[in-house]
Enzyme design. Structure first.
Site, PDB file in Angstrom:
ATOM      1  N   GLU A  42       1.701   4.023   2.744  1.00  0.00           N
ATOM      2  CA  GLU A  42       2.192   3.613   4.059  1.00  0.00           C
ATOM      3  C   GLU A  42       3.716   3.761   4.081  1.00  0.00           C
ATOM      4  OE1 GLU A  42       0.280  -0.225   4.542  1.00  0.00           O
ATOM      5  OE2 GLU A  42      -1.696   0.689   4.305  1.00  0.00           O
ATOM      6  N   HIS A  52       0.875  -1.184   0.000  1.00  0.00           N
ATOM      7  CA  HIS A  52       0.000   0.000   0.000  1.00  0.00           C
ATOM      8  C   HIS A  52       0.905   1.225   0.000  1.00  0.00           C
ATOM      9  CE1 HIS A  52      -3.561  -2.397   1.794  1.00  0.00           C
ATOM     10  NE2 HIS A  52      -3.660  -2.315   0.483  1.00  0.00           N
ATOM     11  N   HIS A  63       2.566  -3.717   6.638  1.00  0.00           N
ATOM     12  CA  HIS A  63       1.665  -2.576   6.398  1.00  0.00           C
ATOM     13  C   HIS A  63       1.779  -1.587   7.564  1.00  0.00           C
ATOM     14  CE1 HIS A  63      -1.024  -4.461   3.233  1.00  0.00           C
ATOM     15  NE2 HIS A  63      -0.282  -5.482   3.606  1.00  0.00           N
ATOM     16  N   ARG A 114      -3.233   4.776  -2.374  1.00  0.00           N
ATOM     17  CA  ARG A 114      -3.028   3.490  -1.705  1.00  0.00           C
ATOM     18  C   ARG A 114      -2.867   2.327  -2.695  1.00  0.00           C
ATOM     19  NH1 ARG A 114      -5.839   0.309   2.636  1.00  0.00           N
ATOM     20  NH2 ARG A 114      -6.918  -1.425   1.696  1.00  0.00           N
ATOM     21  N   GLU A 144       1.005  -4.532  11.063  1.00  0.00           N
ATOM     22  CA  GLU A 144       0.523  -3.162  10.906  1.00  0.00           C
ATOM     23  C   GLU A 144       1.391  -2.340  11.844  1.00  0.00           C
ATOM     24  OE1 GLU A 144      -2.005  -1.614   9.275  1.00  0.00           O
ATOM     25  OE2 GLU A 144      -3.017  -3.311   8.347  1.00  0.00           O
TER      26      GLU A 144
END
Lengths: 94, 311
Positions: B74, B71, B198, B129, B272
């Protein structure tokens, strides 16, 4: 280059099923052009949404009318982006 | 203006695609006996998809895969990937976990998994994204590459609307960025751990995202996650949650690690990275190194477990 002047990121934490439902419904309101950074996941879990400047007022009114509390996570997205760019420039000069 | 050495590269700053690609070339040139650069495919806009291979030799050794930046907005993930690459080079002899891992396994690291999107975030729209593929009949561009894998593809937790940020694409593996990894993983055939990184909600997740059926290895993956998160938290106190994707965040079909797990890669995880509630995708650059450092500790736990539990 797209700018994000006046865009805010709001943090909403749904505390009831009704609130969660209302927040989920926001995803279908294409006119507001909301950008969900964190999508609705469940009760007590934060929902972060980037709100373009023209949609700020209607969204806040909508949330308040439905008794959904929110906080402002990022006051002005563009301001942060400019800081980011300045730091990158400074680093590359260094 | 590009650095001439990876020692003068600024790891505490965000960088453009050209700068990161230049960093990779420098790292390879400085460490020809350890690092090589593979081109596993081309993006929609014909950018090369590069993977760094860290290997002490041998052929088709078991491997540990890490990818960052699928993505594109990020940014802390691509920046962490750069830091990991340098860390592997710096520590490959002295760090016990890394040294033993590289004695028997290779590491593959794809730092910019979605280069078209990443370039777009630097030039046109910082908030981009998805990929940059076009779709006939729609003015909207791009596919969410973390909904494009052939694992519950098109199911709940992905959108069929090309204008949505979670658009799954016209068919599984439609995105060359995804297809390139699929082909690489299949042709390699000996990848034992796969970690996809991510940002930003401080989670360590394992499959599944597309179904509530627990994976057969749930207990083991949960225990590894617990240890990995404890290691991560030990450095700066960053609090992570862990669990399966569907029980910890939400249902998401067509996700990366669901596909890798179904391919037989037992140790499939997704991170994440920080932060919760302050900056989101706009994490200040001064947090890149702390984020990478703490994540590295968790990665080392997964590396050690993969090494100790061959299958």
């Amino acid at each position: 280059t797209e700018t994000f002047v006046g865009h805010q990121v709001l943090r909403i934490i749904p505390t009831s099923d009704e609130e969660l439902q209302k927040v989920q419904e926001l995803q279908d309101l294409e006119d507001l052009q909301l950008d969900f950074w964190l999508e609705p996941r469940g009760l007590g879990l934060p929902v972060d949404v980037r709100v373009p400047f023209p949609s700020l007022q209607p969204l806040k009114v909508h949330l308040e009318a439905n008794g959904i509390s929110y906080s402002i996570m990022i006051e002005d997205v563009q301001e942060l982006l400019e800081q980011e760019q300045t730091e990158m420039l400074r680093s590359s000069r260094r | 203006g590009l650095p001439l050495s990876t020692s003068t590269f600024d790891y505490s700053s965000y960088h453009t695609l050209d700068e990161i690609y230049n960093f990779m070339d420098l790292l390879v040139a400085e460490n020809p006996n350890l690092v090589s650069k593979l081109e596993i495919g081309r993006s929609t806009e014909n950018r090369p998809l590069y993977v760094l291979k860290f290997s002490k030799g041998g052929s088709n050794r078991p491997a540990f895969w890490i990818d960052t930046g699928i993505h594109s907005r990020e940014w802390v993930t691509q920046a962490s990937g750069v830091w990991f690459a340098k860390k592997i080079v710096q520590d490959h002899e002295n760090d016990q976990v890394l040294a033993s891992l590289l004695d028997t396994m290779d590491i593959f690291l794809e730092i910019v998994t979605n280069p078209d999107g990443f370039a777009f975030t630097h030039t046109k729209n910082r908030m981009w994204r998805k990929t940059r593929s076009k779709h006939s009949g729609s003015i909207c561009v791009g596919v969410d590459p973390n909904r494009n894998w052939d694992a519950g593809f098109g199911g709940s937790g992905a959108s069929s609307n090309p204008c949505s940020e979670t658009y799954h694409g016209p068919y599984a593996n439609s995105e060359p960025e995804v297809k390139a990894i699929v082909d690489f993983v299949k042709s390699h055939g000996n990848i034992k751990a796969f970690v996809s990184i991510h940002s930003y909600s401080q989670l360590l997740l394992y499959p599944y995202g597309y179904t509530r059926t627990p994976v057969p290895d749930q207990k083991e993956l949960h225990e590894i996650s617990e240890k990995a998160v404890a290691a991560l938290t030990s450095l700066y106190g960053t609090q992570y949650k862990y669990g399966s994707i569907i029980t910890t965040i939400y249902q998401a079909s067509g996700g990366t690690i669901d596909w890798t797990y179904d391919q037989g890669i037992k140790y499939s995880f997704t991170f994440e990275l920080r932060d919760t509630g302050r900056y989101g995708f706009l994490l200040p650059a001064k947090q890149i190194i702390p984020a990478a450092e703490e994540t590295w500790l968790a990665l080392q736990v997964i590396m050690q477990h993969t090494l100790d539990n061959p299958y």
